[in-house]
Design a protein around this motif. Structure first.
Motif, short mmCIF file in Angstrom:
data_model
loop_
_atom_site.label_atom_id
_atom_site.label_comp_id
_atom_site.label_asym_id
_atom_site.label_seq_id
_atom_site.Cartn_x
_atom_site.Cartn_y
_atom_site.Cartn_z
N MET A 109 3.57 -1.99 -8.93
CA MET A 109 3.66 -1.10 -7.77
C MET A 109 2.32 -0.44 -7.48
SD MET A 109 7.43 0.62 -8.22
CE MET A 109 7.33 1.51 -6.65
N LEU A 110 1.56 -0.12 -8.53
CA LEU A 110 0.22 0.44 -8.31
C LEU A 110 -0.63 -0.51 -7.47
CD1 LEU A 110 -0.82 1.88 -11.81
CD2 LEU A 110 0.15 3.11 -9.86
N LEU A 112 0.49 -2.86 -5.40
CA LEU A 112 1.06 -3.00 -4.06
C LEU A 112 0.72 -1.81 -3.17
CD1 LEU A 112 4.59 -4.38 -5.02
CD2 LEU A 112 2.73 -5.64 -3.94
N LEU A 113 0.50 -0.64 -3.78
CA LEU A 113 0.19 0.55 -2.98
C LEU A 113 -1.24 0.54 -2.45
CD1 LEU A 113 2.05 3.18 -5.17
CD2 LEU A 113 2.51 2.69 -2.76
N THR A 116 -3.51 3.63 -1.40
CA THR A 116 -2.79 4.88 -1.60
C THR A 116 -2.91 5.27 -3.07
OG1 THR A 116 -1.20 4.37 0.14
CG2 THR A 116 -0.56 6.04 -1.46
N ALA A 118 -2.21 6.30 -6.68
CA ALA A 118 -0.96 6.31 -7.44
C ALA A 118 -1.28 6.20 -8.92
CB ALA A 118 -0.05 5.17 -7.01
N ASN A 131 -4.32 3.23 -10.14
CA ASN A 131 -4.97 2.25 -9.29
C ASN A 131 -6.35 2.76 -8.90
OD1 ASN A 131 -4.44 4.13 -7.27
ND2 ASN A 131 -2.98 2.84 -6.16
N VAL A 253 2.75 9.23 -6.48
CA VAL A 253 2.09 8.69 -5.31
C VAL A 253 1.55 9.84 -4.47
CG1 VAL A 253 2.35 7.25 -3.25
CG2 VAL A 253 3.67 6.73 -5.31
N THR A 255 -0.32 11.02 -0.91
CA THR A 255 -0.63 10.63 0.46
C THR A 255 -1.27 11.81 1.20
OG1 THR A 255 1.61 11.21 1.16
CG2 THR A 255 1.19 8.90 0.58
#
Length: 286
Positions: A109-110, A112-113, A116, A118, A131, A253, A255
């Protein structure tokens, strides 16, 4: 030390990892199966030459610190990490002796973000994986050891950690950290790791003693906070936390909360990690 078996194990584990699992782009011209040796060296914080010598069975006995770094870089399971230590001629560390490995799904998931920021953290605030965007925003915290692994300990014992947020937010963050630690202590009742951390914090910080005595309990899920970055200035960030079912790990996460923060984060991503000021490492903005 079983050099040949250690070399063979490291080669196979390196070749079994897809670059995307550790946040490295898998370009069309890539010919190497799995990770390159220089990529393992970068992730583990060691020289490429030493990785080469390990895989060729020509190295000296690696230290437990180097083995822990390799275990994290190669995303080894607890069993694989213990096996690595045995091959290198060391006793495996106790369960909490090396920061627990981030779950493979969370690490994916890191990646894929993308841009962003994370992080994957343990329930005690240890950074298990980040990430690239998170490293740029907060610094790299995956190699810390001892009590410095725990964000709550750094917050109450290190002024530089608190300086990453404006003074008017300090009390709020401190209360959140203590309430979250209280919740973890409840879930892990009788765990000497948690009890020892609390005891050492009480001895080290009057502020921690004051807040711990208030007995506030809260698992943090969402928040908004300000990051004072040394290169791009003030960023207002929204923080969302996803917790695993056993509450042992969480995905944080971050943002941008407004247009100004978004522009400054985009600038930071363009500037890149290679120019991050030496010695500047803020805390994960959890």
């Amino acid at each position: 030390m079983q050099r040949e078996q250690l070399a063979d194990f490291l080669r196979h584990r390196r070749e079994a990892i897809r670059p995307a699992e550790v946040g490295i782009p898998d370009g069309p011209r890539r010919r190497t199966a799995g990770l390159r040796r220089e990529e393992v060296a970068m992730l583990a914080g060691m020289s490429v030459d030493y990785v080469v010598r390990l895989e060729q069975g020509r190295s000296s006995q690696p230290s437990t610190q180097l083995l822990g770094a390799l275990a994290r870089a190669l995303r080894l399971s607890d069993d694989e990490r213990d096996y690595l230590f045995h091959l290198a001629g060391h006793r495996p560390p106790p369960a909490d002796g090396v920061a627990r490995l981030a779950r493979a799904g969370l690490v994916r998931m890191l990646g894929l973000l993308g841009d962003t920021p994370a992080l994957v953290l343990s329930d005690l605030g240890e950074v298990l994986a980040q990430n690239r965007a998170a490293v740029l925003l907060t610094g790299d915290h995956t190699g810390l050891s001892g009590d410095r692994r725990y964000l709550v300990h750094r917050w109450f014992t290190d002024a530089a950690t608190r300086a990453v947020h404006p003074p008017e937010e300090h009390e709020h963050h401190a209360r959140q950290l203590v309430a979250d630690l209280r919740a973890a202590a409840g879930r892990r009742s009788g765990d000497p790791t948690v009890a020892g951390l609390v005891d050492r914090l009480q001895a080290a910080s009057a502020d921690f003693r004051r807040l711990w005595a208030e007995h506030e309990v809260a698992v943090r899920r969402a928040d908004r906070k300000t990051v004072l970055h040394p290169r791009v200035g003030r960023l207002l960030m929204d923080c969302e936390t996803l917790v695993t079912p056993d509450q042992g790990q969480l995905l944080l996460v971050l943002t941008p909360a407004d247009a100004e923060a978004r522009e400054r984060l985009e600038l930071l991503l363009v500037l890149g990690v290679e120019e991050f000021p030496t010695g500047v490492t803020g805390p994960p903005v959890r």
